[in-house]
Scaffold this active site. Structure first.
Site, PDB file in Angstrom:
ATOM      1  N   THR A  78       1.657   7.095   0.253  1.00  0.00           N
ATOM      2  CA  THR A  78       0.827   5.917  -0.013  1.00  0.00           C
ATOM      3  C   THR A  78       0.668   5.662  -1.508  1.00  0.00           C
ATOM      4  O   THR A  78       0.835   6.583  -2.319  1.00  0.00           O
ATOM      5  CB  THR A  78      -0.577   6.119   0.606  1.00  0.00           C
ATOM      6  OG1 THR A  78      -1.315   4.910   0.526  1.00  0.00           O
ATOM      7  CG2 THR A  78      -1.352   7.206  -0.115  1.00  0.00           C
ATOM      8  N   THR A 125      -4.597   7.704   8.431  1.00  0.00           N
ATOM      9  CA  THR A 125      -4.535   6.518   7.593  1.00  0.00           C
ATOM     10  C   THR A 125      -5.976   6.025   7.454  1.00  0.00           C
ATOM     11  O   THR A 125      -6.820   6.330   8.291  1.00  0.00           O
ATOM     12  CB  THR A 125      -3.624   5.449   8.233  1.00  0.00           C
ATOM     13  OG1 THR A 125      -3.610   4.294   7.391  1.00  0.00           O
ATOM     14  CG2 THR A 125      -4.077   5.043   9.622  1.00  0.00           C
ATOM     15  N   GLY A 126      -6.247   5.308   6.402  1.00  0.00           N
ATOM     16  CA  GLY A 126      -7.613   4.802   6.227  1.00  0.00           C
ATOM     17  C   GLY A 126      -8.271   5.378   4.996  1.00  0.00           C
ATOM     18  O   GLY A 126      -7.584   5.835   4.069  1.00  0.00           O
ATOM     19  N   SER A 150       0.796  -1.229   0.000  1.00  0.00           N
ATOM     20  CA  SER A 150       0.000   0.000   0.000  1.00  0.00           C
ATOM     21  C   SER A 150       0.829   1.279   0.000  1.00  0.00           C
ATOM     22  O   SER A 150       0.269   2.372   0.119  1.00  0.00           O
ATOM     23  CB  SER A 150      -0.957   0.002   1.189  1.00  0.00           C
ATOM     24  OG  SER A 150      -0.250  -0.197   2.378  1.00  0.00           O
ATOM     25  N   THR A 198      -1.604   3.660   4.428  1.00  0.00           N
ATOM     26  CA  THR A 198      -0.599   4.725   4.411  1.00  0.00           C
ATOM     27  C   THR A 198       0.414   4.663   5.553  1.00  0.00           C
ATOM     28  O   THR A 198       0.042   4.350   6.679  1.00  0.00           O
ATOM     29  CB  THR A 198      -1.379   6.058   4.603  1.00  0.00           C
ATOM     30  OG1 THR A 198      -2.459   6.056   3.711  1.00  0.00           O
ATOM     31  CG2 THR A 198      -0.511   7.264   4.433  1.00  0.00           C
ATOM     32  N   ARG A 236      -7.754   8.669  -9.327  1.00  0.00           N
ATOM     33  CA  ARG A 236      -8.185   8.934  -7.943  1.00  0.00           C
ATOM     34  C   ARG A 236      -7.000   9.430  -7.091  1.00  0.00           C
ATOM     35  O   ARG A 236      -5.903   8.889  -7.148  1.00  0.00           O
ATOM     36  CB  ARG A 236      -8.759   7.649  -7.335  1.00  0.00           C
ATOM     37  CG  ARG A 236      -9.282   7.805  -5.898  1.00  0.00           C
ATOM     38  CD  ARG A 236      -8.288   7.343  -4.874  1.00  0.00           C
ATOM     39  NE  ARG A 236      -8.855   7.287  -3.517  1.00  0.00           N
ATOM     40  CZ  ARG A 236      -8.142   7.105  -2.413  1.00  0.00           C
ATOM     41  NH1 ARG A 236      -6.838   6.941  -2.480  1.00  0.00           N
ATOM     42  NH2 ARG A 236      -8.726   7.070  -1.234  1.00  0.00           N
TER      43      ARG A 236
END
Ligand code: GLY
Length: 318
Positions: A196, A229-230, A78, A178, A206
């Site tokens: 990331t 993060t997320g 990632s 990330t 995106r």
């Protein structure tokens, strides 16, 4: 005045709600470097950052180095090389940095360059801009001596080819996500970096929260810093990292500030978001905190020469 007392006074109508704002008089942490980063891959990133501090580097040098270590890790799906590609098979990278002076640099939708975090820093230090994207970002990187590199490994290519057969929706939670890293150096100055490859199999083009100052990362050297993060889309909608820092400015401690920022997300999703967001926050006095929405979340903290992984339960995890 303590925050709770202040709120009592404000809600009694003594002070207009628009003035509900205090700046805590924080003791500044000095001569006690602290490094805080997301997920278990934050542990080696913290070590790399510490190594730079030990050699006399500052918080920005250290945060960049920690992020670079993760970017170069081919086993991490990632971040950087080995990151899972978008739905068309392109690895596109997002990254930003912010230093103790409030300067920042950012790169989004960058392809074929191993270290987007260093490109972001060069944008911060050597251009009049904050953010470059796509082809322009790559052109700038090449002009600064960065080399072109294939970032799609044979393993991630195989996984993408398999995904194309099923086209199952992935969430960032499934792909670990990330690296965000915040460093306070011996002078007490704070800087951060965030990098990331984003949401696995995202739409081509995106961009997530990670290159957006205030969303993926925010540093205010008077108060502290926060990073995310997320699921980037949901971090962007609440300008999450900026919000966490502003809450700390109002007197929330780092953990409370992360939780309060997440409560807004929970409310927007009727109490039941089906995705993950994790925040890490560091205050100027050296206090750190973290919160996540769901499941569990890991952060790595290096303090007093000890580098440890902490696992916290999400706020909605029973
Ligand atoms: N937080 C990383 C992303 O959504 O791209």
């Amino acid at each position: 005045m303590k925050r709770r007392d202040f709120i009592k006074v404000a809600s009694a109508g003594v002070i207009a709600p628009s003035t509900v704002f205090i700046e805590p008089s924080l003791k500044h942490n000095k001569n006690n470097p602290i490094i805080l980063s997301t997920w278990s891959f934050g542990l080696p990133a913290n070590e790399a950052a510490k190594n730079i501090l030990d050699k006399g580097g500052n918080a920005m040098d250290a945060a960049e180095e920690g992020a670079r270590l993760t970017e170069a890790d081919v086993t991490n799906s990632s971040v950087g090389i080995g990151g899972l590609p978008d739905e068309d098979g392109f690895v596109t990278l997002d990254s930003c940095v912010m230093d103790h002076t409030g300067n920042c640099g950012s790169v989004a939708f960058l392809q074929d360059i191993l270290h987007p975090v260093s490109v972001a820093r060069k944008i911060m230090e050597e251009t009049k801009h904050v953010m470059l994207v796509g082809k322009g970002a790559k052109k700038f990187a090449l002009s600064k001596g960065f080399k072109e590199k294939e970032l799609l490994t044979s393993k991630s290519k195989k996984e993408w080819q398999q995904w194309q057969k099923e086209r199952r929706e992935m969430t960032p939670h499934e792909t670990h996500d990330t690296i965000s890293i915040i460093v306070q150096d011996k002078n007490g100055d704070i800087a951060g970096a965030c990098t990331t490859s984003g949401w696995a199999y995202k739409m081509h083009g995106r961009v997530g929260d990670s290159p957006l100052i205030g969303a993926g990362l925010f540093v205010d050297n008077e108060v502290g810093a926060a990073a995310a993060t997320g699921l980037g889309e949901e971090v962007i909608k609440t300008n999450g990292s900026f919000l966490v820092v502003e809450l700390m400015r109002q007197g929330y401690d780092p953990k409370e500030a992360c939780e309060e920022a997440l409560k807004r997300v929970i409310k927007k999703h009727n109490g039941n978001p089906d995705f993950q967001i994790g925040y890490v926050a560091m205050r100027k006095d050296g206090k750190v905190g973290s919160a996540a929405l769901k499941w569990t979340f890991d952060y790595a903290l290096l303090k007093k020469n000890k580098n440890k992984l902490f696992t916290i339960n999400g706020m909605l995890t029973k």
